[in-house]
Scaffold this active site. Sequence first.
Site, PDB file in Angstrom:
ATOM      1  N   LYS A 183    -116.008 -13.606  12.690  1.00 14.60           N
ATOM      2  CA  LYS A 183    -115.971 -14.727  11.757  1.00 14.60           C
ATOM      3  C   LYS A 183    -115.562 -14.265  10.359  1.00 14.60           C
ATOM      4  O   LYS A 183    -114.692 -14.860   9.735  1.00 14.60           O
ATOM      5  CB  LYS A 183    -117.353 -15.397  11.724  1.00 14.60           C
ATOM      6  CG  LYS A 183    -117.371 -16.691  10.952  1.00 14.60           C
ATOM      7  CD  LYS A 183    -118.795 -17.224  10.842  1.00 14.60           C
ATOM      8  CE  LYS A 183    -119.214 -18.012  12.048  1.00 14.60           C
ATOM      9  NZ  LYS A 183    -118.651 -19.376  12.066  1.00 14.60           N
ATOM     10  N   TYR A 210     -98.976   3.435  45.602  1.00 12.52           N
ATOM     11  CA  TYR A 210     -99.342   2.032  45.799  1.00 12.52           C
ATOM     12  C   TYR A 210    -100.854   1.859  45.849  1.00 12.52           C
ATOM     13  O   TYR A 210    -101.600   2.816  46.026  1.00 12.52           O
ATOM     14  CB  TYR A 210     -98.720   1.487  47.098  1.00 12.52           C
ATOM     15  CG  TYR A 210     -99.296   2.081  48.363  1.00 12.52           C
ATOM     16  CD1 TYR A 210    -100.426   1.528  48.968  1.00 12.52           C
ATOM     17  CD2 TYR A 210     -98.714   3.200  48.950  1.00 12.52           C
ATOM     18  CE1 TYR A 210    -100.973   2.085  50.108  1.00 12.52           C
ATOM     19  CE2 TYR A 210     -99.242   3.767  50.102  1.00 12.52           C
ATOM     20  CZ  TYR A 210    -100.372   3.208  50.676  1.00 12.52           C
ATOM     21  OH  TYR A 210    -100.915   3.763  51.802  1.00 12.52           O
ATOM     22  N   ARG A 229    -124.450 -17.447   7.958  1.00 14.21           N
ATOM     23  CA  ARG A 229    -124.149 -17.399   9.392  1.00 14.21           C
ATOM     24  C   ARG A 229    -124.033 -15.970   9.865  1.00 14.21           C
ATOM     25  O   ARG A 229    -123.593 -15.090   9.132  1.00 14.21           O
ATOM     26  CB  ARG A 229    -122.810 -18.089   9.683  1.00 14.21           C
ATOM     27  CG  ARG A 229    -122.784 -19.566   9.403  1.00 14.21           C
ATOM     28  CD  ARG A 229    -121.397 -20.114   9.746  1.00 14.21           C
ATOM     29  NE  ARG A 229    -121.394 -21.553   9.857  1.00 14.21           N
ATOM     30  CZ  ARG A 229    -121.058 -22.378   8.869  1.00 14.21           C
ATOM     31  NH1 ARG A 229    -120.719 -21.900   7.690  1.00 14.21           N
ATOM     32  NH2 ARG A 229    -121.081 -23.682   9.054  1.00 14.21           N
ATOM     33  N   HIS A 277    -120.507  -5.258  54.774  1.00 12.70           N
ATOM     34  CA  HIS A 277    -119.582  -5.878  55.727  1.00 12.70           C
ATOM     35  C   HIS A 277    -119.245  -7.299  55.299  1.00 12.70           C
ATOM     36  O   HIS A 277    -118.082  -7.693  55.241  1.00 12.70           O
ATOM     37  CB  HIS A 277    -120.212  -5.857  57.129  1.00 12.70           C
ATOM     38  CG  HIS A 277    -119.341  -6.481  58.165  1.00 12.70           C
ATOM     39  ND1 HIS A 277    -119.439  -7.811  58.502  1.00 12.70           N
ATOM     40  CD2 HIS A 277    -118.335  -5.971  58.903  1.00 12.70           C
ATOM     41  CE1 HIS A 277    -118.529  -8.088  59.423  1.00 12.70           C
ATOM     42  NE2 HIS A 277    -117.842  -6.982  59.694  1.00 12.70           N
ATOM     43  N   ARG A 289    -104.374   1.894  61.014  1.00 13.73           N
ATOM     44  CA  ARG A 289    -105.369   2.951  61.153  1.00 13.73           C
ATOM     45  C   ARG A 289    -105.936   2.934  62.566  1.00 13.73           C
ATOM     46  O   ARG A 289    -106.321   1.872  63.068  1.00 13.73           O
ATOM     47  CB  ARG A 289    -106.503   2.743  60.145  1.00 13.73           C
ATOM     48  CG  ARG A 289    -107.546   3.831  60.247  1.00 13.73           C
ATOM     49  CD  ARG A 289    -108.631   3.648  59.242  1.00 13.73           C
ATOM     50  NE  ARG A 289    -109.517   2.562  59.604  1.00 13.73           N
ATOM     51  CZ  ARG A 289    -110.482   2.121  58.807  1.00 13.73           C
ATOM     52  NH1 ARG A 289    -110.646   2.655  57.610  1.00 13.73           N
ATOM     53  NH2 ARG A 289    -111.277   1.144  59.189  1.00 13.73           N
ATOM     54  N   CYS A 292    -106.755   2.528  49.654  1.00 12.52           N
ATOM     55  CA  CYS A 292    -107.036   1.320  50.428  1.00 12.52           C
ATOM     56  C   CYS A 292    -108.516   0.965  50.442  1.00 12.52           C
ATOM     57  O   CYS A 292    -108.933   0.048  51.116  1.00 12.52           O
ATOM     58  CB  CYS A 292    -106.504   1.445  51.848  1.00 12.52           C
ATOM     59  SG  CYS A 292    -107.294   2.761  52.781  1.00 12.52           S
ATOM     60  N   MET A 324    -129.110 -15.560  15.797  1.00 13.39           N
ATOM     61  CA  MET A 324    -129.236 -16.600  14.804  1.00 13.39           C
ATOM     62  C   MET A 324    -127.858 -17.126  14.465  1.00 13.39           C
ATOM     63  O   MET A 324    -126.933 -16.363  14.261  1.00 13.39           O
ATOM     64  CB  MET A 324    -129.882 -16.072  13.533  1.00 13.39           C
ATOM     65  CG  MET A 324    -130.215 -17.224  12.610  1.00 13.39           C
ATOM     66  SD  MET A 324    -130.313 -16.756  10.896  1.00 13.39           S
ATOM     67  CE  MET A 324    -128.757 -17.379  10.316  1.00 13.39           C
ATOM     68  N   ARG A 379    -110.622 -18.953  15.302  1.00 12.76           N
ATOM     69  CA  ARG A 379    -110.752 -17.817  16.224  1.00 12.76           C
ATOM     70  C   ARG A 379    -109.898 -18.106  17.443  1.00 12.76           C
ATOM     71  O   ARG A 379    -109.517 -19.261  17.693  1.00 12.76           O
ATOM     72  CB  ARG A 379    -112.204 -17.601  16.627  1.00 12.76           C
ATOM     73  CG  ARG A 379    -112.794 -18.807  17.317  1.00 12.76           C
ATOM     74  CD  ARG A 379    -114.255 -18.612  17.643  1.00 12.76           C
ATOM     75  NE  ARG A 379    -114.861 -19.909  17.897  1.00 12.76           N
ATOM     76  CZ  ARG A 379    -116.150 -20.099  18.103  1.00 12.76           C
ATOM     77  NH1 ARG A 379    -116.987 -19.084  18.050  1.00 12.76           N
ATOM     78  NH2 ARG A 379    -116.631 -21.296  18.353  1.00 12.76           N
ATOM     79  N   GLU A 425    -111.140  10.426  52.725  1.00 12.51           N
ATOM     80  CA  GLU A 425    -112.361   9.663  52.449  1.00 12.51           C
ATOM     81  C   GLU A 425    -113.613  10.514  52.572  1.00 12.51           C
ATOM     82  O   GLU A 425    -114.724   9.992  52.634  1.00 12.51           O
ATOM     83  CB  GLU A 425    -112.431   8.395  53.317  1.00 12.51           C
ATOM     84  CG  GLU A 425    -112.185   8.624  54.776  1.00 12.51           C
ATOM     85  CD  GLU A 425    -112.090   7.321  55.592  1.00 12.51           C
ATOM     86  OE1 GLU A 425    -112.514   6.263  55.108  1.00 12.51           O
ATOM     87  OE2 GLU A 425    -111.606   7.404  56.734  1.00 12.51           O
ATOM     88  N   GLY A 440    -127.223 -16.503  21.442  1.00 13.13           N
ATOM     89  CA  GLY A 440    -128.537 -15.863  21.511  1.00 13.13           C
ATOM     90  C   GLY A 440    -128.939 -15.295  20.167  1.00 13.13           C
ATOM     91  O   GLY A 440    -130.086 -14.948  19.948  1.00 13.13           O
ATOM     92  N   SER A 466    -103.959   8.133  52.311  1.00 11.60           N
ATOM     93  CA  SER A 466    -104.467   6.875  51.755  1.00 11.60           C
ATOM     94  C   SER A 466    -105.926   7.119  51.403  1.00 11.60           C
ATOM     95  O   SER A 466    -106.714   7.531  52.252  1.00 11.60           O
ATOM     96  CB  SER A 466    -104.329   5.756  52.788  1.00 11.60           C
ATOM     97  OG  SER A 466    -104.834   4.572  52.235  1.00 11.60           O
ATOM     98  N   GLY A 495    -109.480   6.479  50.990  1.00  7.80           N
ATOM     99  CA  GLY A 495    -110.499   5.528  51.449  1.00  7.80           C
ATOM    100  C   GLY A 495    -111.700   5.680  50.535  1.00  7.80           C
ATOM    101  O   GLY A 495    -112.671   6.373  50.841  1.00  7.80           O
ATOM    102  N   THR A 496    -111.622   5.016  49.408  1.00 12.06           N
ATOM    103  CA  THR A 496    -112.627   5.267  48.372  1.00 12.06           C
ATOM    104  C   THR A 496    -113.965   4.591  48.650  1.00 12.06           C
ATOM    105  O   THR A 496    -114.929   4.844  47.936  1.00 12.06           O
ATOM    106  CB  THR A 496    -112.087   4.846  46.996  1.00 12.06           C
ATOM    107  OG1 THR A 496    -111.463   3.563  47.138  1.00 12.06           O
ATOM    108  CG2 THR A 496    -111.070   5.843  46.489  1.00 12.06           C
ATOM    109  N   ASN A 497    -114.023   3.763  49.682  1.00 10.33           N
ATOM    110  CA  ASN A 497    -115.345   3.228  50.065  1.00 10.33           C
ATOM    111  C   ASN A 497    -116.181   4.373  50.629  1.00 10.33           C
ATOM    112  O   ASN A 497    -117.281   4.659  50.154  1.00 10.33           O
ATOM    113  CB  ASN A 497    -115.227   2.134  51.129  1.00 10.33           C
ATOM    114  CG  ASN A 497    -114.407   0.955  50.660  1.00 10.33           C
ATOM    115  OD1 ASN A 497    -114.305   0.712  49.459  1.00 10.33           O
ATOM    116  ND2 ASN A 497    -113.816   0.244  51.595  1.00 10.33           N
TER     117      ASN A 497
HETATM  118  C1  PEP Z   1    -112.658   3.342  52.964  1.00 11.05           C
HETATM  119  O1  PEP Z   1    -113.542   4.051  53.427  1.00 11.05           O
HETATM  120  O2  PEP Z   1    -112.404   3.271  51.755  1.00 11.05           O
HETATM  121  C2  PEP Z   1    -111.845   2.501  53.848  1.00 11.05           C
HETATM  122  C3  PEP Z   1    -110.849   1.794  53.363  1.00 11.05           C
HETATM  123  O3  PEP Z   1    -112.240   2.420  55.140  1.00 11.05           O
HETATM  124  P1  PEP Z   1    -113.441   1.507  55.658  1.00 11.05           P
HETATM  125  O4  PEP Z   1    -113.851   0.632  54.533  1.00 11.05           O
HETATM  126  O5  PEP Z   1    -112.900   0.759  56.812  1.00 11.05           O
HETATM  127  O6  PEP Z   1    -114.451   2.530  56.022  1.00 11.05           O
HETATM  128 MG    MG Z   2    -113.581   4.456  55.532  1.00 10.75          MG
END
Ligand code: PEP
Ligand code: MG
Length: 892
Positions: A26, A864, A96, A468, A630, A844, A107, A352, A758, A105, A777, A779-781
């Site tokens: 402000k 990618y 103000r 899931h 896969r 992925c 004054m 603003r 992974e 939240g 690829s 698999g970061t999960n």
């Molecule tokens: C992962 O592990 O990141 C992955 C893409 O495989 P999934 O989720 O099927 O284990």
């Molecule tokens: Mg996996």
Amino acid sequence: MTKWVYSFGDGTADGQADMRNLLGGKGANLAEMSNLGLPVPSGFTISTEVCTAYYDNDEKYPEDLADQVSAAVDKIEDSVGGRFGDKEQPLLVSVRSGARASMPGMMDTVLNLGLNDDTVAGLAVQSGDKRFAYDSYRRFIQMYSDVVLGVEHHHFEELLEILKEENGYILDTDLSADDWENLVGQYKAKVQEELGRPFPQDVNDQLWGAITAVFGSWMNQRAIKYRRLHDIPAEWGTAVNVQAMVFGNMGDDSATGVAFTRNPSTGEKRFYGEFLVNAQGEDVVAGIRTPQNLTKEAREEAGDDAPSMEELFPSVFTQLVEVYHKLEDHYRDMQDIEFTVQQGKLWMLQTRSGKRTAKAALKIAVDMVEEGMITREEAIERIEPSSLDQLLHPTLDPDAERNIIARGLPASPGAASGEIVFNSDEAEKLAAEGKSVILVRIETSPEDIHGMHAAKGILTSRGGMTSHAAVVARGMGRACVSGAGSINIDYREETMSVLGQTFNKGDIITIDGGTGEVMLGSVDMILPELSGTFGTLMAWADEIRRLRVRTNAETPLDAETARKFGAEGIGLCRTEHMFFDADRIVAVRQMILADTLDEREEALAKLLPVQKADFVELFRIMSGLPVTVRLLDPPLHEFLPKTDEEIDDLAKALGADAKKLRHRALQLHEFNPMLGHRGCRLGISYPEIYEMQARAILEAAAEVSKELGETVIPEIMIPLVATEKELEILKGKIEAVAATIEEESGASVEYLIGTMIELPRAALQAGQIANQAEFFSFGTNDLTQTTYGISRDDSGSFLEDYITQGIYDTDPFVSLDRDGVGELVKLAAERGRVTREDIKLGICGEHGGDPSSIDFCETIGLDYVSCSPYRVPIARLAAAQAALGMTRVSEA
Ligand code: PEP
Ligand code: MG
């Protein structure tokens, strides 16, 4: 000497727009409007540094602050010609708060400060209106007492009501000057009664009381909570703005209003706003009187009789239009402005950047490029990628009433209403009858896919953002709220209870997967609309981004949806998800439970044609775009029959002995299936499974290549590899299958073989693994799960504690942990490239659709990202922003 106080007004200012950190939003904009020569009432801003110093120093102000404030007050006096505390010509001010980011939240505002028993008389003379003077004084006492002294509004409202009743008044306007004066006396007595001390009469005490209340509100519970939710550090502090009062309530030639330079919900380029004649700003917000339209056009459209500002105050309106053009041209963005007209003169109180819907944001950005106001790059930077979700899914009507009964994680955006059902078969059955259902489960498993597909939305009481339910729902574009732990689900009774209420099968609820809210009954929705501006902005993003965007998809519907959203191939086709259809689950279970190779091959022979048909369909939809398939990677338990009934059914279907099957199922039971016999370990034990899949993929590719007249080159991906040797062995098997097919058909087959990275060991061994792999690829999960050693499915129970205590900034399953998991990804990419210069690199895991994680993928030069279909547009935009070097903090 430190400069703590910054003056503005009279066409000049000590500050400017880019001093937001020091002056708050402000304050910086008031300074900037003054610099632009707009009519801004004179005032000053006490900087955010004072707030910080105040808290660092035991809630004491810097010594020289008082002098600087007093000099700044003098400056206002010189500018407006009144004196603070003066009986004849009193100066009144507003106080103000103003942090860097607007923060509900805290004054907010005290108006009319500087009134006391003496100055009120001066104001009466000065304005020639005693009634106005005492009305202002009673407003001030009420506001100041509430905000600064902690005496709540209702005390004063009661007194006003009594006075009205006693005199037979209906409206506030029925009160005379003497009535207000009388009420002022009562208000002061009330303060004395509540606090045991009088309402402050010294105007400097009033001012410092208000300043301290603003700084104090920085640390109130609501503000702290808001900061935590929005990642605003406490060190930022707030500024305080003190400004000469202008009065919108000084008669019928006075008014107050708010306006947007463009329509904030549609983005349409039309001046848009409301005003009230003879009122103060708070009256607009309070909603006691119905405001009038600014423009004649809007009034006519609304069929409103009350004259518009354009008609009522034509010359002020013209001036206001000039101001709005000037502000938009200057800020090059849609502005949200507040103004007051005092006896025919226009004053600007605030400008603003205006809040807007995703739809409006797109339209405004694209229009401004076309108007030559901003560049395409700026347009791209202005859109929050995750906000696109609002456009891709139905959302709740913001004006609709909601009765919230529980909250869970916002697992998959969109909103859905429907009857609750507690099992997937029932969901499918009711959906086939044309009913809208919400599938309610403690958690879901692959066996629920058909129910999830049939349902409009999914609600689980357990599970995190990569559970899931969450992953599959996002993939399908179904709304999902996961981990709503306060809900108790009883499958047997088919009920869910929450807040002491029990709901039965068939009761209607609404879930909002964008906020995690669960509501009773159905709530009105707004349907998605992919307007022209969406396409335009996306096309610009595509020109700028370097990262390709693929999708995670295995069903034709998902693949088609993703292509519609601009996916450039499939980055992950999870073949196990294809195994749950009713027509194949028996063969799949036979394959898994088989004791002997013969038995397994019998099952595989049944699966080969269906798998091949699946791939043919996917390759057709992707018509030549890359498709990564896969090979089987399920924790085995997902496939096993669980109940005795299921085992008996299976035995009957296979003509097998139920006892033997039960025994085998027990044998296969694992304590920790996520770390068990899954991924390539299955291929190592049962190579015939992977061989069947490889054959299905390669034959399908050959068939579709012929149809398309171009070669489809499938990318065959091996999951959960930890060693080069695993990949070497399995690659050998696939190559042998390819050689056989070549022999059978006499034609050559082309394909790539690669692996998922992974597991931490795979990342460390990437250099060796790349000897075998043509692509990685990430698999970061699983990589997040195994790097942290926390379960993807169970972390919901403690995650909140970790985030509130600042151990994790965000859920690492949502936004990639750059310091740990990210280091592994980076290192694996580097090591892989040393071995194989042209190795293809993608991601992925769920992070492939998260803007902050996509930014990381850009910085380490992946080729990618791959994400669920509904996140494809988000990823395209985030990739463009990443290419522009724009770093976004996590939006989780
Ligand atoms: C992962 O592990 O990141 C992955 C893409 O495989 P999934 O989720 O099927 O284990
Ligand atoms: Mg996996």
